[in-house]
Scaffold this motif. Sequence first.
Motif, PDB file in Angstrom:
ATOM      1  N   SER A   1      59.547  41.434  35.050  1.00  0.00           N
ATOM      2  CA  SER A   1      59.089  39.959  34.676  1.00  0.00           C
ATOM      3  C   SER A   1      58.002  39.260  35.815  1.00  0.00           C
ATOM      4  O   SER A   1      57.617  38.368  35.461  1.00  0.00           O
ATOM      5  CB  SER A   1      60.274  39.353  34.367  1.00  0.00           C
ATOM      6  OG  SER A   1      61.055  39.028  35.579  1.00  0.00           O
ATOM      7  N   GLY A   2      58.253  39.894  36.959  1.00  0.00           N
ATOM      8  CA  GLY A   2      57.401  39.476  37.910  1.00  0.00           C
ATOM      9  C   GLY A   2      58.084  38.356  38.924  1.00  0.00           C
ATOM     10  O   GLY A   2      57.645  37.650  39.945  1.00  0.00           O
ATOM     11  N   ALA A   3      59.483  38.353  38.539  1.00  0.00           N
ATOM     12  CA  ALA A   3      60.458  37.316  39.331  1.00  0.00           C
ATOM     13  C   ALA A   3      60.703  37.741  40.736  1.00  0.00           C
ATOM     14  O   ALA A   3      60.921  37.204  41.451  1.00  0.00           O
ATOM     15  CB  ALA A   3      61.729  37.087  38.411  1.00  0.00           C
ATOM     16  N   LEU A   4      60.616  39.016  40.828  1.00  0.00           N
ATOM     17  CA  LEU A   4      60.656  39.686  42.012  1.00  0.00           C
ATOM     18  C   LEU A   4      59.641  40.728  42.309  1.00  0.00           C
ATOM     19  O   LEU A   4      59.016  41.259  41.149  1.00  0.00           O
ATOM     20  CB  LEU A   4      62.102  40.489  42.231  1.00  0.00           C
ATOM     21  CG  LEU A   4      63.337  39.832  42.234  1.00  0.00           C
ATOM     22  CD1 LEU A   4      64.488  40.637  42.340  1.00  0.00           C
ATOM     23  CD2 LEU A   4      63.253  38.653  43.580  1.00  0.00           C
ATOM     24  N   ARG A   5      58.977  40.844  43.499  1.00  0.00           N
ATOM     25  CA  ARG A   5      57.879  41.728  43.826  1.00  0.00           C
ATOM     26  C   ARG A   5      58.249  42.877  44.421  1.00  0.00           C
ATOM     27  O   ARG A   5      58.989  42.833  45.579  1.00  0.00           O
ATOM     28  CB  ARG A   5      56.920  40.982  44.446  1.00  0.00           C
ATOM     29  CG  ARG A   5      55.537  41.900  44.879  1.00  0.00           C
ATOM     30  CD  ARG A   5      54.447  41.057  45.506  1.00  0.00           C
ATOM     31  NE  ARG A   5      53.845  40.183  44.724  1.00  0.00           N
ATOM     32  CZ  ARG A   5      53.216  38.800  45.126  1.00  0.00           C
ATOM     33  NH1 ARG A   5      53.610  38.733  46.304  1.00  0.00           N
ATOM     34  NH2 ARG A   5      52.790  38.080  44.302  1.00  0.00           N
ATOM     35  N   ALA A   6      57.978  44.267  44.250  1.00  0.00           N
ATOM     36  CA  ALA A   6      58.313  45.121  44.739  1.00  0.00           C
ATOM     37  C   ALA A   6      57.306  45.892  45.832  1.00  0.00           C
ATOM     38  O   ALA A   6      56.120  45.781  45.570  1.00  0.00           O
ATOM     39  CB  ALA A   6      58.473  46.453  43.829  1.00  0.00           C
TER      40      ALA A   6
END
Length: 352
Positions: free
Chosen positions: A244-249
């Motif tokens: 979802s893009g809520a966290l970035r890897a």
Amino acid sequence: MKKSKDILNKTGDNGIKLANNLCSTQQTGWSRRQILMHMGAGLAALAAPGLLRAQSDRPIKFILPVGVGSGVDTITRSASEALSRAFGHTVVVENQPGAGGIVGTSALVRSPADGYTLSVVSNNHVIFPSVYKSLPFDPLADITPISVVGTSPLVLVTNPARINAQTAPELIALLKAHPDDYNYASSGNGTILQLAVEMFLLQSGTKARHIPYKGVGPMVTDLLSGQVDLGVLSVASIRSHLESGALRAIGYCGTERSTALPNIPTLREQGMSNYNVEGWIAVVGPAKLPAENVQRVYRAFTEAFNTPEVKAAMTTQGNVIKLMPPDRTKDFFKSEMRKYAEIVEGAHIEKM
């Protein structure tokens, strides 16, 4: 009298017919009423719930020393139906998080060694001796290692609203430019999730404040809200937030990319050639679990984790099934304990 006693060992219509015949020919010396009363008592005992069905109805409980939503929890629950079929017993999952896993493991070691109370643990179990001055149990002597089940990829992630970096070199540059401004979360002091970040900071020459949580659930909640800036987590526990893009890897912590999200590079690919941290899970029981129970559990896990549905779930989560036989698992625990002792010493983590 011998013949009359033999009657009590028979059940069903044939036994009743035989009893009637014996009564009618007076071969037993017992009255018809006496024989039928004794046979009825025997049949009632056989039918009683608690005699034949007590063991088959007894559930197998897995005490997980982690919170709901963690990698270990996700894997165990996704395999619970297959495990129930393999064991022939209902599988119940009970989460007892706290103190990086010490609370749940303490409950396991106090359980009877009868094969009905087990646990699934992670790297944290063998890290305990390196980060705690004292423990309420011995991580090797007070358990029975049964099988390493597989490995779980770990990934370094950030809150994109808090960290303006998309790659490992960019994150390192940001942390070096602002050495006192950022923090990182973990699922508890001395856990593999803390050590993974500490290794990153050590090898990159950067700093960040450690904020420990009581499990993965609250850690992820505060990462999403921006209360903390970065952390290392299993793909299984945060895949939806990455998509979802809520966290970035930022990068995978192991030596290879995960099949779950293959577009994320490893930290090694981004210049950290000596960096390698991989999560693993293993099934264990209380100390002195009889050999037949150890083999029974190992066979059940082998059967369950070879079913199409569990294989598919593990692949989706990015996990790799690597079932290790019991005779090798204890030695694996010992070698991993030595490995993490060296990491703790290198990261200068003081014992609590």
